[in-house]
Design a protein around this motif. Structure first.
Motif, PDB file in Angstrom:
ATOM      1  N   ARG A  34      63.488  12.600 -33.360  1.00 31.35           N
ATOM      2  CA  ARG A  34      62.824  14.276 -32.766  1.00 31.35           C
ATOM      3  C   ARG A  34      61.816  13.593 -32.443  1.00 31.35           C
ATOM      4  O   ARG A  34      60.776  14.801 -31.281  1.00 31.35           O
ATOM      5  N   ARG A  35      61.079  12.824 -32.922  1.00 27.81           N
ATOM      6  CA  ARG A  35      59.304  13.363 -32.255  1.00 27.81           C
ATOM      7  C   ARG A  35      58.979  11.595 -31.171  1.00 27.81           C
ATOM      8  O   ARG A  35      57.831  12.421 -30.225  1.00 27.81           O
ATOM      9  N   GLY A  36      60.614  11.333 -30.846  1.00 27.17           N
ATOM     10  CA  GLY A  36      60.185  11.011 -29.549  1.00 27.17           C
ATOM     11  C   GLY A  36      59.809   9.680 -29.494  1.00 27.17           C
ATOM     12  O   GLY A  36      58.561   9.030 -30.297  1.00 27.17           O
ATOM     13  N   PHE A  37      59.043   9.253 -27.809  1.00 28.83           N
ATOM     14  CA  PHE A  37      58.663   7.979 -27.669  1.00 28.83           C
ATOM     15  C   PHE A  37      57.482   8.310 -27.541  1.00 28.83           C
ATOM     16  O   PHE A  37      56.595   9.167 -26.497  1.00 28.83           O
ATOM     17  N   ALA A  38      56.329   7.459 -27.684  1.00 28.25           N
ATOM     18  CA  ALA A  38      54.669   7.346 -27.906  1.00 28.25           C
ATOM     19  C   ALA A  38      54.567   6.269 -28.066  1.00 28.25           C
ATOM     20  O   ALA A  38      54.834   5.288 -28.439  1.00 28.25           O
ATOM     21  N   GLY A  39      53.465   6.045 -26.854  1.00 29.17           N
ATOM     22  CA  GLY A  39      51.784   4.862 -26.405  1.00 29.17           C
ATOM     23  C   GLY A  39      53.354   4.017 -25.054  1.00 29.17           C
ATOM     24  O   GLY A  39      53.388   4.629 -24.374  1.00 29.17           O
ATOM     25  N   ASP A  40      52.687   2.634 -25.636  1.00 34.24           N
ATOM     26  CA  ASP A  40      52.874   1.673 -24.042  1.00 34.24           C
ATOM     27  C   ASP A  40      54.364   1.629 -24.143  1.00 34.24           C
ATOM     28  O   ASP A  40      55.172   1.492 -25.116  1.00 34.24           O
ATOM     29  N   SER A  41      54.760   1.918 -22.882  1.00 32.31           N
ATOM     30  CA  SER A  41      56.288   1.634 -22.447  1.00 32.31           C
ATOM     31  C   SER A  41      56.978   0.409 -22.794  1.00 32.31           C
ATOM     32  O   SER A  41      58.026  -0.039 -22.747  1.00 32.31           O
ATOM     33  N   ARG A  42      56.455  -0.833 -22.730  1.00 36.08           N
ATOM     34  CA  ARG A  42      56.963  -1.568 -23.190  1.00 36.08           C
ATOM     35  C   ARG A  42      57.925  -1.912 -24.119  1.00 36.08           C
ATOM     36  O   ARG A  42      58.471  -3.036 -24.290  1.00 36.08           O
ATOM     37  N   PHE A  43      57.076  -1.179 -25.126  1.00 40.65           N
ATOM     38  CA  PHE A  43      57.924  -1.042 -26.563  1.00 40.65           C
ATOM     39  C   PHE A  43      59.182   0.193 -26.634  1.00 40.65           C
ATOM     40  O   PHE A  43      60.056   0.029 -27.711  1.00 40.65           O
ATOM     41  N   MET A  44      59.331   0.644 -25.886  1.00 42.57           N
ATOM     42  CA  MET A  44      60.284   1.201 -25.800  1.00 42.57           C
ATOM     43  C   MET A  44      61.653   0.893 -26.314  1.00 42.57           C
ATOM     44  O   MET A  44      62.743   1.474 -27.528  1.00 42.57           O
ATOM     45  N   PRO A  45      62.340  -0.292 -25.584  1.00 42.11           N
ATOM     46  CA  PRO A  45      63.259  -1.024 -25.685  1.00 42.11           C
ATOM     47  C   PRO A  45      63.539  -1.120 -27.782  1.00 42.11           C
ATOM     48  O   PRO A  45      64.541  -0.814 -28.255  1.00 42.11           O
ATOM     49  N   LEU A  46      61.960  -1.933 -28.102  1.00 38.80           N
ATOM     50  CA  LEU A  46      61.740  -2.289 -29.552  1.00 38.80           C
ATOM     51  C   LEU A  46      62.421  -0.563 -30.389  1.00 38.80           C
ATOM     52  O   LEU A  46      62.242  -0.669 -31.366  1.00 38.80           O
TER      53      LEU A  46
END
Length: 98
Positions: A34-46
């Protein structure tokens, strides 16, 4: 954790740890999702892998806890349970290939 150490063949003694672990993992996974993605897009898969791992871990710990609390400790126990269910439903036994 006496039920786990003694191997008493079922019951709820000690298995509340499995329920607590699965509940914590599930709540943490839902919160992270629910918090979703925040931060550097390179860490999205991790981060996506981490959230998915929380859901898989919650399912696994809930399953193991349920099986152990119900007295199923081996594949043989599961087979006996399946045969018992088939017998109660009136389904003929499966043909075995040998």
């Amino acid at each position: 954790m006496e039920g786990i150490a003694e191997g008493d063949g079922g019951g709820s003694g000690g298995y509340w740890w499995w329920a607590a672990a699965s509940t914590v993992q599930l709540v943490w996974g839902i919160h992270s999702y629910r918090r979703g993605f925040a931060g550097d897009s390179r860490f999205m898969p991790l981060k996506a892998f981490a959230v998915a791992s929380l859901f898989v871990g919650a399912t696994a710990s809930a399953t193991v806890g349920t099986l152990r609390a119900s007295g199923i400790h081996s594949v043989g126990d599961a087979k006996e349970l399946g045969e018992s269910i088939r017998t109660e439903l009136g389904i003929p036994p499966k043909a075995r290939d040998e």
